[in-house]
Design a protein around this motif. Structure first.
Motif, mmCIF file in Angstrom:
data_model
loop_
_atom_site.group_PDB
_atom_site.id
_atom_site.type_symbol
_atom_site.label_atom_id
_atom_site.label_comp_id
_atom_site.label_asym_id
_atom_site.label_seq_id
_atom_site.Cartn_x
_atom_site.Cartn_y
_atom_site.Cartn_z
ATOM 1 N N ASP A 299 -7.150 8.684 -2.038
ATOM 2 C CA ASP A 299 -7.524 7.296 -1.821
ATOM 3 C C ASP A 299 -7.330 6.319 -3.075
ATOM 4 O O ASP A 299 -8.215 5.188 -3.566
ATOM 5 N N ASP B 244 -2.426 8.583 6.476
ATOM 6 C CA ASP B 244 -1.369 7.996 6.940
ATOM 7 C C ASP B 244 -0.644 7.809 6.206
ATOM 8 O O ASP B 244 -0.142 7.991 4.850
ATOM 9 N N ARG C 192 0.830 2.176 4.731
ATOM 10 C CA ARG C 192 -0.392 1.314 5.002
ATOM 11 C C ARG C 192 -1.559 1.684 3.980
ATOM 12 O O ARG C 192 -2.597 0.716 4.169
ATOM 13 N N LEU C 193 -1.261 2.957 3.361
ATOM 14 C CA LEU C 193 -2.795 3.275 2.488
ATOM 15 C C LEU C 193 -2.312 1.741 1.267
ATOM 16 O O LEU C 193 -3.490 1.126 0.778
ATOM 17 N N ARG D 255 -1.540 -0.795 2.085
ATOM 18 C CA ARG D 255 -2.204 -2.490 2.540
ATOM 19 C C ARG D 255 -3.230 -2.132 2.831
ATOM 20 O O ARG D 255 -4.005 -3.678 2.467
ATOM 21 N N GLU D 256 -4.072 -1.066 2.810
ATOM 22 C CA GLU D 256 -4.678 -1.113 2.330
ATOM 23 C C GLU D 256 -6.016 -1.058 0.950
ATOM 24 O O GLU D 256 -7.048 -1.097 1.146
ATOM 25 N N LYS E 160 -5.610 1.048 -1.260
ATOM 26 C CA LYS E 160 -6.079 2.470 -2.066
ATOM 27 C C LYS E 160 -4.453 3.168 -3.328
ATOM 28 O O LYS E 160 -3.732 4.174 -2.186
#
Length: 574
Positions: free
Chosen positions: A244, A331, A335-336, A338-339, A341
């Motif tokens: 994360d 992932d 994508r991580l 963009r989240e 993290k």
């Protein structure tokens, strides 16, 4: 600093030195005592103590690494004067005879065969000033994932020497990690057994070793800067989104050369590679993973050599990238990111001017028109996309050689009708787009509070021909490569081309060292260098290393192409 490898890669860790060095015994050969053994190094480089080939972890084939500890006590004084074995490599030269003499000089310098290989390879190297130090990386191989020419490339002594000259001493650490099928196999069987992404786990374990032991060598464990090139750089970007985005105190800054945030499909995508390895080794039935773990080493190794590498038509679409497994790498890195993290650490990230040329010489032999160009991207990268989706990407790259790579060379250096187009698109997709992706999202997430710097390097091949002994003289015969991938780390970052002969060497080493010590590359003490601004989406300031002297340029070249890839990242994954 960490030096890593994926394509041609290098991963290392640069560490600020503590005010006083402790734990080393005086004498002609330096010694250091850790809780699991006493190691005797060398002073082969003036002013530098080197401790090489020290084990940092244990692992069976296709097994997770275990950090070495006091329970693994080694008896007697251990020889740490020489590098340990390289982790088994996927050799490049034997598979690429079609390159002929064109890339012979590059292969000789950057991708030479590695003679000392073996599975007992998880070793670490520490090089320190005789008074303090910093760094970590991949040391005993160069060419397929973890690569370095022993004593020549990824050799940290010159960086340490330069840091002492600057009055900013660092410790250099480099570590071997498993690559190709030994470290990057991905499949259902691998995922079910919990042994995916072993290359990342080996690297993470080396970082844990640093936290446990680097203070004994005089390094500051609270000031660890990861440094990686190519696969190493991509690995660092991936470490930034693991857990994360929490580094767990393992690293505090990063320098990434030629590799950013990846857009990776999950492990299912590389099941065929696992199935091939099982079939090739005679493990195609029953407990395939168990069989692969115990099959004869030479049989396993020889099957690895049959898998296409990045000097083939497959180009950079090799099977060994990190693969999302739902647990360790939950992932795709994009994508991580963009989240949100992603680690909140200062970083430098940059590219060579012509990243794609090295990976396009062989593919262009089979690409003569637009249909071939589209087919290349369909077969190697975007197998599941429609013809319309393929064309939406490929149409962004002009067929005019003057627009291709090597850039700013007009119609020259086009050895095939689509060669410069292939080089431009491969370089952008594999390297440049991921760099811009990381810069844009970390800025937006932290509103500029995260210190980030970016650069481009332009190489002078003529200068290299002037080196004593003629070692690199043939590089002037390679204008088709331009400022090519890996030339920075091979020639400049570790001082193979001396700073007295190359401004790129002097300026790269000095700005890196300044960043390691102060998280600001401007504290280098050199005269005549422009101020290197942090990156932001309006100014887009980019530091350009070049032999005529660095300048600040705007990071806005080929924006349409890279924005398309990043805006549609979930579609254009590989």
């Amino acid at each position: 600093m960490f030096i890593l490898s994926i394509l041609t890669l290098c991963l290392a860790a640069l560490i600020s030195a503590l005010p006083q060095l402790g734990g080393l015994l005086p004498g002609s050969d330096p010694e250091v005592t850790l809780d699991y053994g006493t190691f005797r190094g060398n002073r082969a480089f003036s002013g530098v103590s080197s401790f090489l080939g020290m084990p940092f972890a244990k692992a069976g084939r296709l097994e997770n690494p275990t950090l070495i500890s006091a329970a693994d006590k080694l008896s007697g004084i251990q020889d740490a004067a020489n590098y340990g074995k390289a982790c088994p490599q996927q050799e490049l030269i034997a598979l690429n005879q079609e390159l002929g003499g064109l890339l012979g000089a590059v292969e000789q310098v950057a991708f030479a065969p590695v003679s000392q290989q073996g599975e007992d390879c998880l070793t670490i190297n520490v090089q320190i000033p005789e008074g303090g130090g910093f760094e970590l990386g991949s040391s005993a191989s160069l060419g397929s994932e973890a690569t370095a020419v022993q004593g020549l490339i990824y050799q940290g002594a010159r960086l340490v020497q330069r840091s002492v000259e600057m009055g900013q001493p660092i410790v250099f650490v480099s570590a071997n990690y498993r690559v190709n099928a030994f470290g990057g196999l991905a499949s259902q069987e691998i995922t079910d057994a919990g042994v995916s992404n072993l290359h990342l786990k080996d690297q993470r374990t080396a970082m844990e070793w640093i936290q446990n032991y680097i203070e004994i060598f005089g390094g500051d464990k609270s000031r660890v800067t990861l440094f990686g090139e190519s696969a190493g750089s991509m690995s660092i970007a991936t470490h930034m989104v693991l857990n994360d985005g929490n580094p767990d105190g393992l690293f505090h800054a990063a320098i990434m050369a030629s590799g950013g945030i990846g857009k990776f499909r999950d492990y299912h995508h590389k099941q065929p590679t696992f199935d091939f390895m099982a079939s090739c080794t005679g493990c195609g039935t029953g407990d395939k993973l168990g069989c692969l773990r115990s099959v004869d080493y030479n049989k396993f190794y020889n099957c690895v050599q049959q898998i296409p590498n990045f000097f083939t038509y497959s180009s950079t679409s090799v099977p060994w990238y990190p693969r999302p497994d739902g647990k360790y790498l939950v992932d795709s890195p994009h994508r991580l990111l963009r989240e949100g993290k992603v680690a909140n650490i200062p970083y430098i990230i940059g590219d060579m001017k012509d990243e794609g040329t090295l990976f396009s010489v062989v593919p262009q032999l089979n690409i003569t028109d637009d249909a071939d160009f589209q087919s290349f991207w369909k077969q190697n990268f975007f197998q599941d996309l429609t013809p319309e989706q393929i064309q939406a990407f490929t149409s962004l790259y002009s067929q005019d050689p003057a627009d291709g790579s090597p850039y700013d060379t007009g119609d020259a250096n086009a050895i095939g009708p689509q060669c410069k187009r292939v080089a431009s698109s491969v370089g952008d997709y594999t390297f440049e787009a991921g760099r811009r992706d990381l810069l844009n999202y970390t800025y937006a997430l932290r509103q500029g509070s995260q210190k980030t710097y970016t650069y481009q390097q332009q190489q002078s091949l003529y200068l290299l021909s002037q080196l004593p002994g003629g070692l690199l003289a043939n590089l002037t015969n390679l204008p088709v490569l331009g400022s090519f991938h890996v030339s920075d780390v091979v020639l400049n970052s570790f001082g193979l081309v001396p700073a007295a002969l190359s401004k790129n060497t002097l300026n790269l080493m000095s700005t890196y060292i300044a960043f390691v010590n102060s998280q600001d590359p401007n504290n280098h003490g050199l005269e005549g260098l422009p101020e290197w601004p942090t990156w932001d989406p309006e100014g887009k300031a980019m530091f350009k290393y070049q032999e005529s002297g660095p300048v600040i340029i705007k990071d806005d070249y080929r924006e349409e192409q890279m924005e398309f890839v990043n805006r549609n990242a979930d579609t254009y994954v590989y």
